[in-house]
Design a protein around this motif. Sequence first.
Motif, PDB file in Angstrom:
ATOM      1  N   HIS A   1      15.166   7.564   1.491  1.00  0.00           N
ATOM      2  CA  HIS A   1      13.789   8.070   1.491  1.00  0.00           C
ATOM      3  C   HIS A   1      13.601   8.865   0.202  1.00  0.00           C
ATOM      4  O   HIS A   1      14.317   9.859  -0.017  1.00  0.00           O
ATOM      5  CB  HIS A   1      13.555   8.968   2.714  1.00  0.00           C
ATOM      6  CG  HIS A   1      12.302   9.774   2.598  1.00  0.00           C
ATOM      7  ND1 HIS A   1      11.061   9.182   2.501  1.00  0.00           N
ATOM      8  CD2 HIS A   1      12.084  11.112   2.538  1.00  0.00           C
ATOM      9  CE1 HIS A   1      10.142  10.138   2.388  1.00  0.00           C
ATOM     10  NE2 HIS A   1      10.735  11.305   2.410  1.00  0.00           N
TER      11      HIS A   1
ATOM     12  N   ILE B   1       5.081  -2.053   0.394  1.00  0.00           N
ATOM     13  CA  ILE B   1       3.617  -1.931   0.446  1.00  0.00           C
ATOM     14  C   ILE B   1       3.227  -1.003   1.582  1.00  0.00           C
ATOM     15  O   ILE B   1       3.849  -0.992   2.649  1.00  0.00           O
ATOM     16  CB  ILE B   1       2.901  -3.302   0.613  1.00  0.00           C
ATOM     17  CG1 ILE B   1       3.472  -4.085   1.822  1.00  0.00           C
ATOM     18  CG2 ILE B   1       2.997  -4.135  -0.650  1.00  0.00           C
ATOM     19  CD1 ILE B   1       2.641  -5.306   2.206  1.00  0.00           C
TER      20      ILE B   1
ATOM     21  N   SER C   1       8.482  -3.703 -11.274  1.00  0.00           N
ATOM     22  CA  SER C   1       7.331  -3.760 -12.197  1.00  0.00           C
ATOM     23  C   SER C   1       6.737  -2.395 -12.478  1.00  0.00           C
ATOM     24  O   SER C   1       6.201  -2.155 -13.554  1.00  0.00           O
ATOM     25  CB  SER C   1       6.239  -4.671 -11.627  1.00  0.00           C
ATOM     26  OG  SER C   1       5.801  -4.167 -10.385  1.00  0.00           O
TER      27      SER C   1
ATOM     28  N   ILE D   1       8.667   3.548  -8.482  1.00  0.00           N
ATOM     29  CA  ILE D   1      10.048   4.020  -8.379  1.00  0.00           C
ATOM     30  C   ILE D   1      11.023   2.964  -8.912  1.00  0.00           C
ATOM     31  O   ILE D   1      12.008   3.285  -9.583  1.00  0.00           O
ATOM     32  CB  ILE D   1      10.353   4.392  -6.903  1.00  0.00           C
ATOM     33  CG1 ILE D   1       9.470   5.588  -6.479  1.00  0.00           C
ATOM     34  CG2 ILE D   1      11.826   4.717  -6.705  1.00  0.00           C
ATOM     35  CD1 ILE D   1       9.493   5.901  -4.986  1.00  0.00           C
TER      36      ILE D   1
ATOM     37  N   LEU E   1      14.968   1.060  -0.402  1.00  0.00           N
ATOM     38  CA  LEU E   1      14.006   2.152  -0.263  1.00  0.00           C
ATOM     39  C   LEU E   1      13.287   2.001   1.069  1.00  0.00           C
ATOM     40  O   LEU E   1      12.543   1.043   1.285  1.00  0.00           O
ATOM     41  CB  LEU E   1      13.006   2.128  -1.414  1.00  0.00           C
ATOM     42  CG  LEU E   1      13.363   2.864  -2.702  1.00  0.00           C
ATOM     43  CD1 LEU E   1      13.068   4.333  -2.586  1.00  0.00           C
ATOM     44  CD2 LEU E   1      14.811   2.681  -3.095  1.00  0.00           C
TER      45      LEU E   1
END
Length: 288
Positions: A232, A122, A42, A45, A183
């Motif tokens: 990362h 998050i 959305s 990244i 990620l």
Amino acid sequence: MHMSSTQHTFMASHSPRVLSLTRRAFSSSSSLGGVSMIQGASRGIGFEFVRQLLENDDKGHVIATCRNPSASTGLIHLKDKFRDRLRIMPLDLTVESSIEASALSIKETYGRLNLLINASGILSIPDVLHPETTLNKVEKSSLMLAYETNAVGPILVIKHMWPLLKIGGGHGTERSAAVVASLSARVGSIGDNHLGGWHSYRASKAALNQLSKTVSVEFGRKKDPIVCILLHPGTVDTDLSKPFQKNVPPEKLFSKEFSVQKLLSIINNVNSHDNGKFFAWDGQEIPW
Ligand SMILES: NC(=O)c1ccc[n+]([C@@H]2O[C@H](COP(=O)([O-])OP(=O)(O)OC[C@H]3O[C@@H](n4cnc5c(N)ncnc54)[C@H](OP(=O)(O)O)[C@@H]3O)[C@@H](O)[C@H]2O)c1
């Protein structure tokens, strides 16, 4: 100016501490065709992955998943431009049936996936989740929420997409192996943890790393080649890092465009020897 321990942690944990240098000539091409799924698309990244995969390739198909497709103006604009090659699907990591529904829909429409990127995550949510500066601030609810979103959800996505992860498939892919890239974050490295803090986020990323490593071992034993890696992205200017950017030197705060360009170079150049590795944005391996 005095730095809070949280800001200090954010900066130091993104310093270029590395296990080894990977000297590799990365391809500058940012897409290799085929069918790619970006989970967590959305904004931030994840959205930038979708944009670059579409803009830099005239044949690849992209499936962008997110919790609330109608709220992502970025994806809606991209859909106007890439009507035939972009598919937007609802997927909430905390609702397993939404992951299963996406897998079924992808199977029916495309038959397979050549690239899966877990880009969601998050760190802080106002009034809900605060990165901890001390053990006294650790709450069960924060630990569980970070673990559910950052570790459990992405692994369930890999589990449900696994039967679809194959090379070939008639969408012009040039990949030699299907790739799964999740990620993570340097702060998820236990070996690199010299500053403490951010207990929930760190532990959830360490769990993601261990789960992905375990999956990679199983993938390595199978006939169809699948390469599973962790990435990362550096410290990137997104909503996630906004509250912690104050003391990040400008040259260490990357744009989404730069970070994703680097990450796609890694993704597009991995081979079976890279299965199970944890790479920083510059291709250097990070210790577990
Ligand atoms: N930015 C950095 O400096 C940095 C550094 C190290 C690692 N990372 C990692 O990089 C990844 C991307 O971060 P970012 O900076 O792009 O963050 P961001 O801009 O805050 O975007 C986070 C994305 O995760 C999605 N998401 C959150 N909870 C979800 C759920 N339950 N189901 C589905 N999607 C969910 C969000 O969707 P909604 O729009 O629906 O909320 C959003 O698309 C994360 O894993 C993060 O930990 C970032």
